[in-house]
Design a protein around this motif. Structure first.
Motif, PDB file in Angstrom:
ATOM      1  N   ALA A  25       0.825  -1.214   0.000  1.00 43.85           N
ATOM      2  CA  ALA A  25       0.000   0.000   0.000  1.00 43.85           C
ATOM      3  C   ALA A  25       0.860   1.265   0.000  1.00 43.85           C
ATOM      4  N   PHE A  26       2.046   1.204   0.594  1.00 43.90           N
ATOM      5  CA  PHE A  26       2.907   2.378   0.671  1.00 43.90           C
ATOM      6  C   PHE A  26       3.942   2.445  -0.441  1.00 43.90           C
ATOM      7  N   ALA A  27       4.007   1.461  -1.299  1.00 52.84           N
ATOM      8  CA  ALA A  27       5.057   1.406  -2.316  1.00 52.84           C
ATOM      9  C   ALA A  27       4.977   2.588  -3.274  1.00 52.84           C
ATOM     10  N   ARG A  28       3.823   2.837  -3.843  1.00 54.05           N
ATOM     11  CA  ARG A  28       3.689   3.916  -4.827  1.00 54.05           C
ATOM     12  C   ARG A  28       3.847   5.297  -4.175  1.00 54.05           C
ATOM     13  N   PRO A  29       3.164   5.600  -3.053  1.00 49.39           N
ATOM     14  CA  PRO A  29       3.361   6.932  -2.446  1.00 49.39           C
ATOM     15  C   PRO A  29       4.800   7.147  -1.971  1.00 49.39           C
ATOM     16  N   LEU A  30       5.424   6.098  -1.477  1.00 47.04           N
ATOM     17  CA  LEU A  30       6.799   6.241  -1.011  1.00 47.04           C
ATOM     18  C   LEU A  30       7.749   6.501  -2.178  1.00 47.04           C
ATOM     19  N   ALA A  31       7.530   5.811  -3.291  1.00 48.13           N
ATOM     20  CA  ALA A  31       8.361   6.044  -4.478  1.00 48.13           C
ATOM     21  C   ALA A  31       8.185   7.482  -4.962  1.00 48.13           C
ATOM     22  N   ARG A  32       6.962   7.977  -4.947  1.00 48.20           N
ATOM     23  CA  ARG A  32       6.718   9.372  -5.342  1.00 48.20           C
ATOM     24  C   ARG A  32       7.381  10.345  -4.379  1.00 48.20           C
ATOM     25  N   ALA A  33       7.308  10.050  -3.087  1.00 47.51           N
ATOM     26  CA  ALA A  33       7.912  10.938  -2.086  1.00 47.51           C
ATOM     27  C   ALA A  33       9.429  10.990  -2.254  1.00 47.51           C
ATOM     28  N   VAL A  34      10.040   9.858  -2.500  1.00 45.79           N
ATOM     29  CA  VAL A  34      11.500   9.825  -2.678  1.00 45.79           C
ATOM     30  C   VAL A  34      11.890  10.580  -3.941  1.00 45.79           C
ATOM     31  N   THR A  35      11.165  10.354  -5.025  1.00 50.18           N
ATOM     32  CA  THR A  35      11.462  11.063  -6.270  1.00 50.18           C
ATOM     33  C   THR A  35      11.270  12.566  -6.100  1.00 50.18           C
ATOM     34  N   SER A  36      10.196  12.956  -5.438  1.00 51.67           N
ATOM     35  CA  SER A  36       9.949  14.384  -5.200  1.00 51.67           C
ATOM     36  C   SER A  36      11.042  14.992  -4.325  1.00 51.67           C
ATOM     37  N   ALA A  37      11.438  14.282  -3.280  1.00 52.18           N
ATOM     38  CA  ALA A  37      12.501  14.779  -2.398  1.00 52.18           C
ATOM     39  C   ALA A  37      13.804  14.918  -3.157  1.00 52.18           C
ATOM     40  N   PHE A  38      14.091  13.955  -4.016  1.00 53.80           N
ATOM     41  CA  PHE A  38      15.338  14.024  -4.783  1.00 53.80           C
ATOM     42  C   PHE A  38      15.309  15.205  -5.749  1.00 53.80           C
ATOM     43  N   LEU A  39      14.183  15.426  -6.412  1.00 53.43           N
ATOM     44  CA  LEU A  39      14.087  16.558  -7.340  1.00 53.43           C
ATOM     45  C   LEU A  39      14.189  17.889  -6.607  1.00 53.43           C
ATOM     46  N   LEU A  40      13.517  18.004  -5.462  1.00 53.17           N
ATOM     47  CA  LEU A  40      13.585  19.236  -4.675  1.00 53.17           C
ATOM     48  C   LEU A  40      15.004  19.474  -4.150  1.00 53.17           C
ATOM     49  N   ALA A  41      15.617  18.421  -3.631  1.00 55.60           N
ATOM     50  CA  ALA A  41      16.993  18.558  -3.117  1.00 55.60           C
ATOM     51  C   ALA A  41      17.960  18.910  -4.238  1.00 55.60           C
ATOM     52  N   THR A  42      17.745  18.342  -5.412  1.00 55.00           N
ATOM     53  CA  THR A  42      18.617  18.654  -6.555  1.00 55.00           C
ATOM     54  C   THR A  42      18.455  20.110  -6.980  1.00 55.00           C
ATOM     55  N   ALA A  43      17.211  20.616  -6.960  1.00 58.74           N
ATOM     56  CA  ALA A  43      16.983  22.020  -7.306  1.00 58.74           C
ATOM     57  C   ALA A  43      17.672  22.942  -6.287  1.00 58.74           C
ATOM     58  N   LEU A  44      17.523  22.621  -5.012  1.00 63.19           N
ATOM     59  CA  LEU A  44      18.200  23.425  -3.980  1.00 63.19           C
ATOM     60  C   LEU A  44      19.714  23.334  -4.113  1.00 63.19           C
ATOM     61  N   LEU A  45      20.193  22.143  -4.440  1.00 66.72           N
ATOM     62  CA  LEU A  45      21.629  21.956  -4.639  1.00 66.72           C
ATOM     63  C   LEU A  45      22.111  22.846  -5.785  1.00 66.72           C
TER      64      LEU A  45
END
Length: 184
Positions: A25-45
């Motif tokens: 049940a958490f696989a898809r939302p967790l994958a989205r959260a990780v991808t979103s966090a990586f994109l946000l962190a990359t933008a800040l970087l």
């Protein structure tokens, strides 16, 4: 749990919880959260990298991190995990992540240690390039080695054919000429 951990910088707690809380049940939302966090962190970087990078220290840090992972996986993992094949140890040695943790740590440390992002950003790129190069080289070597040690194929055996109408099957007695089964 994710919001509480992010607010209190307890991302390691989320990673440890992720080892045990694996539900579909958490696989898809967790994958989205990780991808979103990586994109946000990359933008800040990217915003911090605009101030400049330190290429030589970043390359050295990336190569050192990759080598440390390889040494630990190849030499120390067999002490903790029994039954790992040499192939598994080598693949663990090459098993670097995309750098999300390094990026998050660099962004967190930038306030107290200026120019951290300028060193970590090239290190993340270096680790990823070394990872892909090592995986490609190992894949080529594995295919080459597998081709060298190929065993000769077993001789072909004919498959049993299905009997035609009127022919006896395996283990059946052929019918007599008069249509009756022979007792012989």
């Amino acid at each position: 749990m994710l919001l509480l951990a992010a607010a209190n910088m307890l991302m390691l707690a989320v990673a440890v919880a992720g080892l045990f809380l694996r539900t579909p049940a958490f696989a898809r939302p967790l994958a989205r959260a990780v991808t979103s966090a990586f994109l946000l962190a990359t933008a800040l970087l990217g915003l911090f990298v605009a101030q400049g990078v330190s290429l030589a220290p970043g390359l050295l840090l990336g190569a050192s991190a990759f080598l440390a992972q390889a040494v630990v996986a190849v030499l120390l993992m067999p002490l903790f995990v029994r039954g790992l094949s040499g192939r598994d140890r080598v693949l663990l040695g090459f098993g670097q992540q995309n750098g999300l943790t390094a990026v998050l740590l660099a962004l967190t440390l930038e306030r107290d240690f200026p120019k951290t992002v300028g060193i970590v950003a090239p290190a993340v790129v270096t680790v990823n390039l070394l990872h892909y190069a090592a995986q490609t080289a190992f894949g080529c070597w594995s295919r080459h080695w597998a081709g060298k040690n190929r065993r000769p194929a077993a001789p072909r055996q004919r498959l049993p054919r299905h009997p035609a109408a009127g022919e006896p099957g395996p283990g059946e007695v052929p019918p007599a000429a008069d249509g009756l089964r022979s007792s012989a």
